[in-house]
Design an enzyme around this catalytic site. Structure first.
Site, PDB file in Angstrom:
ATOM      1  N   CYS A  59       0.845  -1.195   0.000  1.00 48.91           N
ATOM      2  CA  CYS A  59       0.000   0.000   0.000  1.00 48.91           C
ATOM      3  C   CYS A  59       0.884   1.250   0.000  1.00 48.91           C
ATOM      4  O   CYS A  59       1.857   1.320   0.748  1.00 48.91           O
ATOM      5  CB  CYS A  59      -0.900  -0.010   1.234  1.00 48.91           C
ATOM      6  SG  CYS A  59      -2.008   1.405   1.289  1.00 48.91           S
ATOM      7  N   CYS A  63       0.652   4.681   6.930  1.00 48.02           N
ATOM      8  CA  CYS A  63       0.028   4.511   8.251  1.00 48.02           C
ATOM      9  C   CYS A  63       0.991   3.742   9.179  1.00 48.02           C
ATOM     10  O   CYS A  63       1.372   2.599   8.874  1.00 48.02           O
ATOM     11  CB  CYS A  63      -1.287   3.758   8.117  1.00 48.02           C
ATOM     12  SG  CYS A  63      -2.360   4.483   6.848  1.00 48.02           S
ATOM     13  N   CYS A  66       0.419   0.014  10.342  1.00 50.37           N
ATOM     14  CA  CYS A  66      -0.099  -1.005   9.411  1.00 50.37           C
ATOM     15  C   CYS A  66       0.966  -1.897   8.794  1.00 50.37           C
ATOM     16  O   CYS A  66       1.970  -1.427   8.250  1.00 50.37           O
ATOM     17  CB  CYS A  66      -0.905  -0.313   8.309  1.00 50.37           C
ATOM     18  SG  CYS A  66      -1.766  -1.492   7.256  1.00 50.37           S
ATOM     19  N   CYS A 103     -16.868  -8.581   5.606  1.00 53.95           N
ATOM     20  CA  CYS A 103     -16.173  -7.305   5.369  1.00 53.95           C
ATOM     21  C   CYS A 103     -14.915  -7.549   4.559  1.00 53.95           C
ATOM     22  O   CYS A 103     -14.060  -8.326   4.971  1.00 53.95           O
ATOM     23  CB  CYS A 103     -15.756  -6.662   6.688  1.00 53.95           C
ATOM     24  SG  CYS A 103     -17.116  -6.431   7.821  1.00 53.95           S
ATOM     25  N   CYS A 134     -19.740  -5.350   3.692  1.00 51.65           N
ATOM     26  CA  CYS A 134     -19.007  -4.149   4.099  1.00 51.65           C
ATOM     27  C   CYS A 134     -17.707  -4.180   3.307  1.00 51.65           C
ATOM     28  O   CYS A 134     -17.135  -5.256   3.111  1.00 51.65           O
ATOM     29  CB  CYS A 134     -18.708  -4.206   5.592  1.00 51.65           C
ATOM     30  SG  CYS A 134     -17.676  -2.833   6.169  1.00 51.65           S
ATOM     31  N   CYS A 194     -19.363   2.981   8.714  1.00 53.67           N
ATOM     32  CA  CYS A 194     -18.637   2.282   9.773  1.00 53.67           C
ATOM     33  C   CYS A 194     -17.346   3.073   9.982  1.00 53.67           C
ATOM     34  O   CYS A 194     -16.496   3.114   9.085  1.00 53.67           O
ATOM     35  CB  CYS A 194     -18.347   0.851   9.327  1.00 53.67           C
ATOM     36  SG  CYS A 194     -17.287  -0.050  10.474  1.00 53.67           S
ATOM     37  N   ARG A 266     -18.152  -1.722  17.910  1.00 57.10           N
ATOM     38  CA  ARG A 266     -17.471  -3.008  17.669  1.00 57.10           C
ATOM     39  C   ARG A 266     -16.161  -3.096  18.447  1.00 57.10           C
ATOM     40  O   ARG A 266     -15.282  -2.234  18.312  1.00 57.10           O
ATOM     41  CB  ARG A 266     -17.198  -3.217  16.177  1.00 57.10           C
ATOM     42  CG  ARG A 266     -16.489  -4.559  15.914  1.00 57.10           C
ATOM     43  CD  ARG A 266     -16.386  -4.944  14.451  1.00 57.10           C
ATOM     44  NE  ARG A 266     -17.691  -4.933  13.833  1.00 57.10           N
ATOM     45  CZ  ARG A 266     -18.031  -4.110  12.849  1.00 57.10           C
ATOM     46  NH1 ARG A 266     -17.174  -3.269  12.371  1.00 57.10           N
ATOM     47  NH2 ARG A 266     -19.237  -4.149  12.346  1.00 57.10           N
TER      48      ARG A 266
END
Ligand code: SAM
Ligand code: DTB
Ligand code: SF4
Length: 336
Positions: A59, A63, A66, A103, A134, A194, A266
């Site tokens: 990616c 972040c 991550c 998801c 999702c 979400c 959640r």
């Protein structure tokens, strides 16, 4: 507020009000959260979603938490976008194991229109199996969001992650405003939002307050609010950061429940290193959803057997579908 009256939904929470909640004695805070929880939800019901990484690693975003960022040194097998039949097979297994929502997450800054075509095929197929859908694909334009709505997508996950104040220490390749813009596109397309964050990234108490304020003061509360505890991954900048204390984590869940009474909260990533007792306290504080299945996106999650045993010990049932709002129960759950 009388015992049977549902708390009003507010979008004007001040930091001072949220700080006052955080500073309550633990029992008072959890009692208040559980009382509010019972106004909108069955206290013994938890919704379960299963995650699948449909495109893993490489990616371009940075972040700091991550495993999938190309800028981090986590050891991860990168994978191209999964084939439709593999996704269908995983979704069928998730359904068989009792999940109500599937998801799908992709390690993208944003999807290309060509990629979106393929994800839309996945959404249609997963819905065909009888699961809610999702996806979390990064930033979206208005047009892309509309296409997802037209495909029947139920939820879009896009997290604020942390406070606006701490954000720049964690991510530099997109702004807080970029995230708010994507959430606005999702809301405008009438897809369920979400959105939540990650705790245990070395943030201060004031950052937790500020993150929850941002979520609660969105024009509409997110339908679903994932509260993740950082899964520390070797090779990421946040590996080795001080963990959040369990009781502080429970406090955040309780405050989220009080600020956003109607949202499904959640208990998300990080359950693998949480005791059953901590998770039970999270449910008591108003968490009513989990990720179910032994894998999150790239890291481990408790296996289904363990969660089934925990649910049995707590007398928790799993919710069949979304919008499982129930008739209000008495404010304190007692018979008087
Ligand atoms: N690339 C897309 C994005 O960032 O919007 C979607 C996938 S991304 C992995 C989805 C969310 O997972 C992130 O926003 C973050 O909140 C959460 N997440 C990622 N790595 C995590 C970790 N190590 N621990 C806890 N949560 C994590
Ligand atoms: C969310 O808030 N948490 C999930 C989901 N949304 C996509 C992701 C958790 C990822 C944990 C680290 C991993 O497995 O890579
Ligand atoms: Fe990429 Fe999402 Fe991971 Fe950030 S959280 S590096 S955007 S996959």
């Amino acid at each position: 507020m009388s015992k049977h009256q549902k708390p009003e939904l507010r979008n004007d929470w001040s930091k001072q009000e949220i700080t006052t909640l955080f500073d309550l004695p633990f029992n008072d805070l959890v009692f208040q959260a559980q009382s509010i929880h019972r106004q909108y939800f069955d206290p013994n019901e938890v919704q379960v979603s299963t995650l699948l990484s449909i495109k893993t690693g490489a990616c371009p975003e940075d972040c700091g938490y991550c495993s999938q960022s190309a800028k981090n040194d986590a050891q991860l097998e990168r994978e191209r976008l999964l084939a439709l039949d593999e996704v269908i097979q995983k979704a069928e297994t998730a359904k068989k194991n009792g999940a109500s929502r599937f998801c799908m997450g992709a390690a993208w800054r944003n999807p290309t229109d060509k990629n979106l075509d393929k994800v839309i095929d996945m959404i249609i197929a997963v819905k065909g199996i009888g699961l809610e859908t999702c996806v979390t694909l990064g930033m979206l334009s208005n047009e892309q969001t509309q296409r997802l709505k037209d495909a029947g997508l139920d939820y879009y996950n896009h997290n604020l992650d942390t406070s606006p104040e701490y954000y720049g220490d964690i991510i530099t390749t997109r702004t807080y405003q970029d995230r708010l813009d994507t959430l606005e596109h999702v809301r405008n397309a009438n897809i369920n939002v979400c959105s939540g964050g990650i705790l245990g990234m070395g943030e201060k108490k004031s950052d937790r307050i500020s993150l929850l304020q941002q979520l609660a003061n969105l024009p509409q509360h997110p339908d679903s609010v994932p509260i993740n505890k950082l899964v520390q991954v070797e090779g990421t900048p946040l590996h080795g950061v001080d963990d959040i204390e369990a009781l502080d984590f429970v406090r955040c869940i309780a405050v989220a429940r009080i600020l956003m009474p109607k949202s499904v909260v959640r208990l998300s990533a990080g359950r693998s290193d949480m005791s059953d007792e901590t998770q039970a306290l999270c449910f008591l504080a108003g968490a009513n959803s989990i990720f179910y299945g032994d894998r999150l996106l790239t890291t481990d999650n408790p296996d289904e057997n363990h969660d089934q045993q925990l649910f049995a010990k707590l007398g928790i049932n799993t919710a069949v579908a979304e919008h499982y709002e129930t008739e209000p129960q008495s404010g304190c759950g007692c018979s008087s």
